[in-house]
Scaffold this active site. Structure first.
Site, PDB file in Angstrom:
ATOM      1  N   HIS A 202       0.798  -1.232   0.000  1.00 45.27           N
ATOM      2  CA  HIS A 202       0.000   0.000   0.000  1.00 45.27           C
ATOM      3  C   HIS A 202       0.830   1.281   0.000  1.00 45.27           C
ATOM      4  CE1 HIS A 202       0.910  -0.162   4.321  1.00 45.27           C
ATOM      5  NE2 HIS A 202       0.682   1.134   4.326  1.00 45.27           N
TER       6      HIS A 202
HETATM    7  C1  UD1 Z   1      -1.871   5.251   5.795  1.00 41.43           C
HETATM    8  C2  UD1 Z   1      -0.592   5.737   6.484  1.00 41.43           C
HETATM    9  C3  UD1 Z   1       0.416   4.604   6.539  1.00 41.43           C
HETATM   10  C4  UD1 Z   1      -0.187   3.354   7.165  1.00 41.43           C
HETATM   11  C5  UD1 Z   1      -1.473   2.996   6.393  1.00 41.43           C
HETATM   12  C6  UD1 Z   1      -2.168   1.778   6.962  1.00 41.43           C
HETATM   13  C7  UD1 Z   1      -0.208   8.149   6.057  1.00 41.43           C
HETATM   14  C8  UD1 Z   1       0.664   9.135   5.376  1.00 41.43           C
HETATM   15  N1  UD1 Z   1       0.029   6.841   5.740  1.00 41.43           N
HETATM   16  O1  UD1 Z   1      -1.542   4.900   4.447  1.00 41.43           O
HETATM   17  O2  UD1 Z   1       1.511   5.009   7.350  1.00 41.43           O
HETATM   18  O3  UD1 Z   1       0.751   2.292   7.060  1.00 41.43           O
HETATM   19  O4  UD1 Z   1      -2.368   4.112   6.469  1.00 41.43           O
HETATM   20  O5  UD1 Z   1      -3.148   1.303   6.075  1.00 41.43           O
HETATM   21  O6  UD1 Z   1      -1.019   8.537   6.864  1.00 41.43           O
HETATM   22  N2  UD1 Z   1      -8.629   4.759   0.889  1.00 41.43           N
HETATM   23  C9  UD1 Z   1      -9.916   4.288   0.723  1.00 41.43           C
HETATM   24  N3  UD1 Z   1     -10.605   3.925   1.855  1.00 41.43           N
HETATM   25  C10 UD1 Z   1     -10.093   4.033   3.100  1.00 41.43           C
HETATM   26  C11 UD1 Z   1      -8.793   4.545   3.240  1.00 41.43           C
HETATM   27  C12 UD1 Z   1      -8.078   4.895   2.130  1.00 41.43           C
HETATM   28  O7  UD1 Z   1     -10.415   4.152  -0.382  1.00 41.43           O
HETATM   29  O8  UD1 Z   1     -10.781   3.683   4.078  1.00 41.43           O
HETATM   30  C13 UD1 Z   1      -7.853   5.121  -0.334  1.00 41.43           C
HETATM   31  C14 UD1 Z   1      -8.059   6.535  -0.793  1.00 41.43           C
HETATM   32  O9  UD1 Z   1      -7.971   6.568  -2.180  1.00 41.43           O
HETATM   33  C15 UD1 Z   1      -6.884   7.272  -0.190  1.00 41.43           C
HETATM   34  C16 UD1 Z   1      -5.815   6.234  -0.302  1.00 41.43           C
HETATM   35  O10 UD1 Z   1      -6.480   4.990  -0.054  1.00 41.43           O
HETATM   36  O11 UD1 Z   1      -6.584   8.461  -0.847  1.00 41.43           O
HETATM   37  C17 UD1 Z   1      -4.666   6.381   0.657  1.00 41.43           C
HETATM   38  O12 UD1 Z   1      -5.146   6.486   1.998  1.00 41.43           O
HETATM   39  P1  UD1 Z   1      -4.272   7.260   3.101  1.00 41.43           P
HETATM   40  O13 UD1 Z   1      -5.029   7.237   4.372  1.00 41.43           O
HETATM   41  O14 UD1 Z   1      -3.803   8.572   2.565  1.00 41.43           O
HETATM   42  O15 UD1 Z   1      -2.952   6.413   3.201  1.00 41.43           O
HETATM   43  P2  UD1 Z   1      -2.686   4.852   3.334  1.00 41.43           P
HETATM   44  O16 UD1 Z   1      -2.052   4.398   2.076  1.00 41.43           O
HETATM   45  O17 UD1 Z   1      -3.863   4.108   3.835  1.00 41.43           O
END
Ligand code: UD1
Length: 353
Positions: A202
């Site tokens: 991820h």
């Molecule tokens: C985040 C953390 C990372 C952690 C990970 C655990 C940051 C910078 N990174 O990464 O350290 O290891 O969480 O999973 O905070 N999305 C969805 N549904 C959700 C959540 C996310 O669709 O419930 C998608 C969205 O397109 C979003 C993308 O995933 O923009 C990334 O989500 P984000 O929370 O920015 O970062 P993670 O990759 O989950």
């Protein structure tokens, strides 16, 4: 005494689950605040359900966005709550946008900040998680380190006060929940003991770059010809595979939705090997006596790569690394004695106002 716990992303729910009952036992009031960074059912609700976490008193509902949007929105909303609740401690976890937003709000309101998982240093310096971790550590009052290496890192960064090696709350949880790990997913997927590779991806550097994502998936296709690949898909990875037109590279792999803690730990027990870019899973693999190949430029859990248990690999090295078996003996635990949570609660109480 009152503590605000600010959570928002999957690994933070897991860590809070350890501290919640311990705070309660010490009659410390915990106000749970959820930033809303993770919101999908599989990324959020299932963790609250299976780990019996209370519903948050506040949900800031920030959802996804750019780093600045998320951090900014969380700060604006969290400040109102911090002012209203007037806690003795604000507790933040790990290295996400939620972590740094909470720490900055609290520090500027002159509220003491306790950082769980302090000192986990990993390159690249400009990775969002490393930026968040460095910022948070520099403004925290209690720096609660899961490993001795993390405490040493802080010393090298000139942070010396309030640093404690307490052990890893994820290890506490692993020991506590071991009996409840579920074999449901392993059975449902009809997998064979020690005959599959568990993969999670991820991180932005792996899944936001089309060439890198394609290279990893092509390697997984090759690996899958000898050992089945099981890949629970993070929503970010899923969206990018679709938008980069890489869906055909998922063919024949065993794809699942993101797994809740008990199912992920359950399936891990039966895997031959783990391939991951997750900070949590690389350690959980070690707790389960499994090796992990890390598709990462660096790891904060260097104790495990230094001794050769886990291994950093590039995308191109994946197929060869999956078939090569290392011969390092299982190293004794480096993440405390399973009582990190108790030590954290003691420190909060001892340093409270
Ligand atoms: C985040 C953390 C990372 C952690 C990970 C655990 C940051 C910078 N990174 O990464 O350290 O290891 O969480 O999973 O905070 N999305 C969805 N549904 C959700 C959540 C996310 O669709 O419930 C998608 C969205 O397109 C979003 C993308 O995933 O923009 C990334 O989500 P984000 O929370 O920015 O970062 P993670 O990759 O989950």
């Amino acid at each position: 005494m009152k503590v605000i716990s600010l959570v928002g992303a999957r690994p933070q729910f897991v860590k809070e689950a350890v501290l919640h009952p311990l705070l309660k036992k010490q009659q410390i009031e915990e106000v749970l605040v959820h930033s809303g960074q993770h919101y999908d059912h599989d990324m959020n609700d299932v963790f609250f359900k299976f780990l019996s976490i209370d519903q948050p008193k506040y949900n800031l509902g920030v959802g996804s966005g750019s780093h600045a949007e998320m951090t900014g929105k969380i700060m604006i909303e969290f400040e109102k709550i911090a002012l209203q609740e007037k806690p003795d401690w604000v507790m933040v976890y790990g290295d996400t946008d939620t972590t740094v937003a909470g720490a900055m709000v609290a520090a500027k309101l002159k509220l003491p900040v306790a950082h769980i998982e302090a000192g986990i240093r990993a390159l690249p310096k400009k990775a969002p998680e490393e930026i968040n971790r460095v910022m948070t550590d520099h403004i925290s009052d209690l720096l609660l380190c899961p490993s001795q290496l993390a405490a040493d890192n802080l010393c090298q960064e000139n942070i010396r006060e309030g640093v404690h090696f307490v052990g890893d709350v994820m290890y506490d949880l692993y020991l506590k929940m071991k009996r409840s790990f579920s074999t449901g997913m392993f059975d449902r997927l009809k997998l064979t003991e020690n005959q599959f590779i568990l993969v999670t991806l991820h991180r932005d550097y792996n899944v936001d770059n089309p060439d890198q994502l394609q290279a990893i998936l092509e390697q997984l296709q090759k690996v899958n010809q000898t050992l089945p690949v099981v890949l629970p898909l993070h929503p970010r990875t899923k969206k990018n595979i679709e938008s980069f037109g890489l869906k055909s590279l998922l063919e024949n792999l065993t794809i699942t939705q993101p797994l809740d803690y008990l199912n992920l730990m359950g399936i891990l027990q039966h895997a031959k090997l783990v391939v991951t870019d997750s900070g949590g899973l690389q350690k959980e693999a070690y707790f389960a006596s499994k090796r992990a190949l890390l598709v990462m430029p660096d790891t904060g859990w260097r104790e495990l790569t230094d001794i050769g248990w886990n291994k950093l690999v590039t995308a191109d090295q994946l197929t060869a690394a999956c078939t090569h078996s290392a011969d390092t003996d299982y190293p004794p635990t480096m993440y405390g004695d399973g009582h990190a949570g108790e030590k954290i609660v003691e420190l909060l109480a001892a340093n409270g106002v």
